[in-house]
Design a protein around this motif. Structure first.
Motif, PDB file in Angstrom:
ATOM      1  N   ALA A  65      15.239 -76.797  17.595  1.00 58.38           N
ATOM      2  CA  ALA A  65      15.948 -77.236  16.757  1.00 58.38           C
ATOM      3  C   ALA A  65      16.389 -78.950  18.766  1.00 58.38           C
ATOM      4  O   ALA A  65      16.389 -80.220  18.208  1.00 58.38           O
ATOM      5  N   LYS A  66      16.609 -78.362  19.414  1.00 56.90           N
ATOM      6  CA  LYS A  66      16.724 -79.094  20.893  1.00 56.90           C
ATOM      7  C   LYS A  66      15.429 -80.401  20.872  1.00 56.90           C
ATOM      8  O   LYS A  66      15.759 -81.895  21.430  1.00 56.90           O
ATOM      9  N   TYR A  67      13.989 -79.836  20.791  1.00 55.96           N
ATOM     10  CA  TYR A  67      13.023 -80.781  21.501  1.00 55.96           C
ATOM     11  C   TYR A  67      12.013 -80.795  20.362  1.00 55.96           C
ATOM     12  O   TYR A  67      10.928 -81.844  20.932  1.00 55.96           O
ATOM     13  N   ALA A  68      12.076 -79.921  18.953  1.00 59.53           N
ATOM     14  CA  ALA A  68      11.053 -80.217  17.961  1.00 59.53           C
ATOM     15  C   ALA A  68       9.696 -79.564  18.228  1.00 59.53           C
ATOM     16  O   ALA A  68       8.517 -80.004  17.912  1.00 59.53           O
ATOM     17  N   CYS A  69       9.418 -78.559  19.105  1.00 58.05           N
ATOM     18  CA  CYS A  69       8.363 -77.398  19.301  1.00 58.05           C
ATOM     19  C   CYS A  69       8.262 -77.534  18.562  1.00 58.05           C
ATOM     20  O   CYS A  69       9.353 -76.645  18.204  1.00 58.05           O
ATOM     21  N   PRO A  70       7.435 -76.894  18.194  1.00 53.61           N
ATOM     22  CA  PRO A  70       6.193 -76.053  17.106  1.00 53.61           C
ATOM     23  C   PRO A  70       6.623 -74.757  18.214  1.00 53.61           C
ATOM     24  O   PRO A  70       6.704 -74.620  19.310  1.00 53.61           O
ATOM     25  N   ALA A  71       6.230 -73.699  17.019  1.00 59.74           N
ATOM     26  CA  ALA A  71       7.583 -72.401  17.656  1.00 59.74           C
ATOM     27  C   ALA A  71       7.036 -70.686  16.570  1.00 59.74           C
ATOM     28  O   ALA A  71       7.087 -71.456  15.732  1.00 59.74           O
ATOM     29  N   VAL A  72       6.802 -69.751  17.443  1.00 63.32           N
ATOM     30  CA  VAL A  72       6.420 -68.478  16.116  1.00 63.32           C
ATOM     31  C   VAL A  72       7.569 -67.880  17.278  1.00 63.32           C
ATOM     32  O   VAL A  72       8.188 -67.560  17.720  1.00 63.32           O
ATOM     33  N   LEU A  73       8.619 -66.836  16.047  1.00 65.73           N
ATOM     34  CA  LEU A  73       9.675 -66.130  16.040  1.00 65.73           C
ATOM     35  C   LEU A  73       8.863 -64.662  15.911  1.00 65.73           C
ATOM     36  O   LEU A  73       8.594 -64.902  14.767  1.00 65.73           O
ATOM     37  N   ILE A  74       9.507 -63.763  16.697  1.00 65.36           N
ATOM     38  CA  ILE A  74       8.974 -62.707  16.389  1.00 65.36           C
ATOM     39  C   ILE A  74      10.393 -61.563  16.396  1.00 65.36           C
ATOM     40  O   ILE A  74      10.993 -61.271  17.444  1.00 65.36           O
ATOM     41  N   ASN A  75      10.211 -61.176  14.954  1.00 61.96           N
ATOM     42  CA  ASN A  75      12.115 -60.444  14.485  1.00 61.96           C
ATOM     43  C   ASN A  75      12.757 -60.919  15.868  1.00 61.96           C
ATOM     44  O   ASN A  75      13.221 -59.985  16.655  1.00 61.96           O
TER      45      ASN A  75
END
Length: 183
Positions: A65-75
């Motif tokens: 939300a702060k940096y607009a970086c792509p991300a992967v979240l695991i559980n």
């Protein structure tokens, strides 16, 4: 140096252009976010991708939300302050988690205030969930990351567990998603 962190580092070692950083998250929430923000700001934002599991996934959501970086979240943990209260009991807090970190009521409040951050850039997030997660209810993450438009890409496996024991098998998919997101 979690198992997933080590697996990620070993897998990415075959690519010269990928630099993996595995920060220690066993600190207060404000210390963790300050450390991670400094790390992100030391690089070009358009070349930074994030990966977080459980509490790390919670922090990663804030950083997207702060940096607009792509991300992967695991559980990802959705309400870690409640999770800590449920796991340890409110009467055990303050709780010594590690030699350098004692979880207290102020930190639970910090976690709750982080969760109040508006979910921006959800379409830059791949959420990997497992229905067999014995710690978290995967449906909470499904609802949260699909409620915004455009929503996150959510992949939910039947069975599995909180540790996501098949994480290593998912690394090609994870890197493909992150690579496509920064191009």
């Amino acid at each position: 140096m979690s198992i997933k962190g080590q697996q990620l580092q070993q897998y990415c070692a075959q690519y010269d252009h990928i630099q993996v950083h595995l920060p220690d998250l066993n600190r207060t929430p404000d210390q963790v976010l300050m450390q991670l923000s400094q790390l992100i700001e030391n690089f070009k934002h358009d070349h930074v991708v994030l990966l977080g599991s459980s509490l790390g996934g919670f922090y990663t959501t804030y950083l997207v939300a702060k940096y607009a970086c792509p991300a992967v979240l695991i559980n990802p943990a959705m309400q870690p302050w409640r999770l800590f209260e449920d796991l340890f009991g409110i009467e055990q807090i303050p709780l010594k988690v590690t030699e350098s970190w004692t979880l207290d009521a102020d930190q639970l409040q910090q976690l709750q205030s982080i969760a109040d951050t508006k979910l921006n850039h959800a379409d830059k997030i791949l959420v990997l969930l497992q229905q067999g997660d014995e710690v978290l209810d995967y449906r909470e993450a499904q609802r949260y990351y699909s409620a915004v438009h455009p929503s996150s890409l959510i992949l939910t496996d039947a069975d599995g567990n909180h540790a996501m024991d098949d994480f290593e098998e998912k690394l090609p998919l994870i890197l493909e998603f992150l690579s496509a997101a920064i191009q």
